[in-house]
Design a protein around this motif. Structure first.
Motif, PDB file in Angstrom:
ATOM      1  N   UNK A 272       3.190   3.338  14.001  1.00  0.00           N
ATOM      2  CA  UNK A 272       4.438   2.951  13.329  1.00  0.00           C
ATOM      3  C   UNK A 272       5.294   2.173  14.331  1.00  0.00           C
ATOM      4  N   UNK A 273       4.887   0.949  14.635  1.00  0.00           N
ATOM      5  CA  UNK A 273       5.553   0.191  15.689  1.00  0.00           C
ATOM      6  C   UNK A 273       6.216  -1.064  15.138  1.00  0.00           C
ATOM      7  N   UNK A 274       6.418  -2.044  16.003  1.00  0.00           N
ATOM      8  CA  UNK A 274       7.155  -3.253  15.637  1.00  0.00           C
ATOM      9  C   UNK A 274       6.553  -3.981  14.440  1.00  0.00           C
ATOM     10  N   UNK A 275       5.209  -4.083  14.415  1.00  0.00           N
ATOM     11  CA  UNK A 275       4.573  -4.816  13.325  1.00  0.00           C
ATOM     12  C   UNK A 275       4.895  -4.197  11.971  1.00  0.00           C
ATOM     13  N   UNK A 276       4.942  -2.878  11.922  1.00  0.00           N
ATOM     14  CA  UNK A 276       5.201  -2.188  10.658  1.00  0.00           C
ATOM     15  C   UNK A 276       6.647  -2.409  10.207  1.00  0.00           C
ATOM     16  N   UNK A 277       7.570  -2.297  11.152  1.00  0.00           N
ATOM     17  CA  UNK A 277       8.981  -2.542  10.823  1.00  0.00           C
ATOM     18  C   UNK A 277       9.157  -3.980  10.350  1.00  0.00           C
ATOM     19  N   UNK A 278       8.491  -4.909  11.055  1.00  0.00           N
ATOM     20  CA  UNK A 278       8.610  -6.326  10.726  1.00  0.00           C
ATOM     21  C   UNK A 278       8.096  -6.620   9.323  1.00  0.00           C
ATOM     22  N   UNK A 279       6.911  -6.123   8.969  1.00  0.00           N
ATOM     23  CA  UNK A 279       6.331  -6.448   7.666  1.00  0.00           C
ATOM     24  C   UNK A 279       7.166  -5.853   6.538  1.00  0.00           C
ATOM     25  N   UNK A 280       7.705  -4.651   6.757  1.00  0.00           N
ATOM     26  CA  UNK A 280       8.530  -4.020   5.724  1.00  0.00           C
ATOM     27  C   UNK A 280       9.840  -4.786   5.537  1.00  0.00           C
ATOM     28  N   UNK A 281      10.471  -5.176   6.646  1.00  0.00           N
ATOM     29  CA  UNK A 281      11.719  -5.933   6.557  1.00  0.00           C
ATOM     30  C   UNK A 281      11.497  -7.310   5.945  1.00  0.00           C
TER      31      UNK A 281
END
Length: 357
Positions: free
Chosen positions: A180-189
């Motif tokens: 649950x890192x940057x890539x996950x936050x980025x894709x959700x946002x």
């Protein structure tokens, strides 16, 4: 910081120059851009508008997540895409595992390159209705390591969403890296305004994997992404007992002696009814109840189990669908049932028909 993009020299976990906390949060301390971000005018990111416009032609967006690496998440993403395409859906598969892009190999697309048109980047196509995008197509050497900090990875994910010309899709499957890192936050946002249908989480039966899956479920709840279901992969080794097994006998000298042919001939003569028996070996400890119990405790759907199948592993290695022949005799039916359950649970088949009406 053109168009609100996160600069490459930003600190890890940068909130973004358009965020209200830009230049003020703890993650901004010591960043060379802190003063600029703190005083820059704030406003909506124009890239998010461009992403929403690009995603307007995509009916369903599904994230494929896992708590740990090595649980078969990318294999599931690839076979899900193959299966949906075989149902005559228009399918896109987006690989956002920037540091470990395995999707090109699993789709048989190694060595392919991205092409540009006046409409943007063109996906690499397996079939006319199955397109793929991955950083793996952009590496001059497949052995090259991608050593990027979070902001640069986030910028590429945004570019994939904004600049790839998917055309009209029924499904966009997003294969994310584990955790649950940057890539996950980025894709959700980035997909926030385009509405994500939800996430499928892939795990293996043992507790060491399920511990991290619980964190993945918690992440989805915190960012308001629906958990469409959990798939328990590598759920026991199922294979024809005689046809696929090798039998060994230990000699008095402690050496292994291959007695496979002797066993097969003996069974064929003495007990032919055993020839079609499927052997099940529990490779991982599932005494804790596995994913079924975890789903019940956390209130998320359980989609099903996929056995550990050497033929499925071979299909992934060779970049082909496991559904086109009868070789994956234990895993293919399990995957097909899971996909049918997913579509039925979400009413996706009916929605697609209604949308086309």
């Amino acid at each position: 910081m053109e168009n609100g993009e996160i600069p490459e020299n930003a600190n890890e976990h940068c909130p973004g120059p358009q965020s209200e906390s830009a230049g003020k949060s703890e993650s901004c301390e010591g960043c060379p851009n802190q003063q600029i971000c703190a005083t820059a005018p704030k406003g909506p990111d124009p890239d998010l508008v461009a992403i929403a416009e690009r995603m307007a032609t995509v009916k369903h967006k599904i994230l494929i997540l896992s708590g740990k690496g090595g649980v078969g998440k990318s294999t599931f993403s690839a076979q899900l895409s193959f299966a949906l395409a075989a149902m005559d859906f228009q399918v896109g598969l987006l690989d956002i595992d920037i540091c470990g892009p395995s999707i090109p190999k699993m789709l048989g697309l190694e060595g392919q390159e991205i092409h540009q048109s006046n409409l943007g980047w063109s996906p690499v196509y397996v079939e006319s209705n199955l397109g793929v995008m991955s950083i793996g197509f952009m590496l001059p050497d497949p052995d090259d390591a991608v050593i990027w900090r979070g902001p640069r990875k986030n910028a590429l994910i945004k570019q994939f969403l904004k600049d790839v010309d998917w055309g009209e899709l029924d499904f966009l499957i997003v294969d994310a890296p584990p955790g649950t890192s940057d890539e996950h936050i980025s894709i959700v946002q980035d997909l926030g305004a385009a509405s994500i249908d939800g996430a499928i989480i892939v795990t293996t039966p043992q507790q060491v994997s399920l511990i991290d899956v619980r964190k993945e479920v918690s992440f989805c709840k915190k960012v308001a992404v629906q958990v469409l279901g959990v798939v328990e992969n590598m759920s026991g080794l199922r294979q024809p007992m005689l046809a696929a097994s090798k039998f060994l006998r230990m000699t008095e000298a402690g050496e292994e002696k291959d007695v496979t042919e002797w066993v097969r001939e003996y069974v064929k003569e003495k007990a032919p009814e055993l020839l079609d028996i499927i052997a099940l070996n529990e490779v991982f400890d599932n005494s804790g109840g596995g994913a079924t119990r975890m789903c019940s405790e956390m209130g998320v759907p359980f989609l099903g189990k996929v056995p550990l199948d050497p033929e499925l592993c071979k299909a992934a290695e060779e970049g082909r669908s496991c559904f086109v022949d009868q070789k994956s005799g234990t895993s293919a039916p399990a995957l097909k049932k899971i996909i049918e359950t997913l579509l039925e649970n979400q009413g996706i088949s009916r929605m697609l028909v209604d949308n086309d009406a």
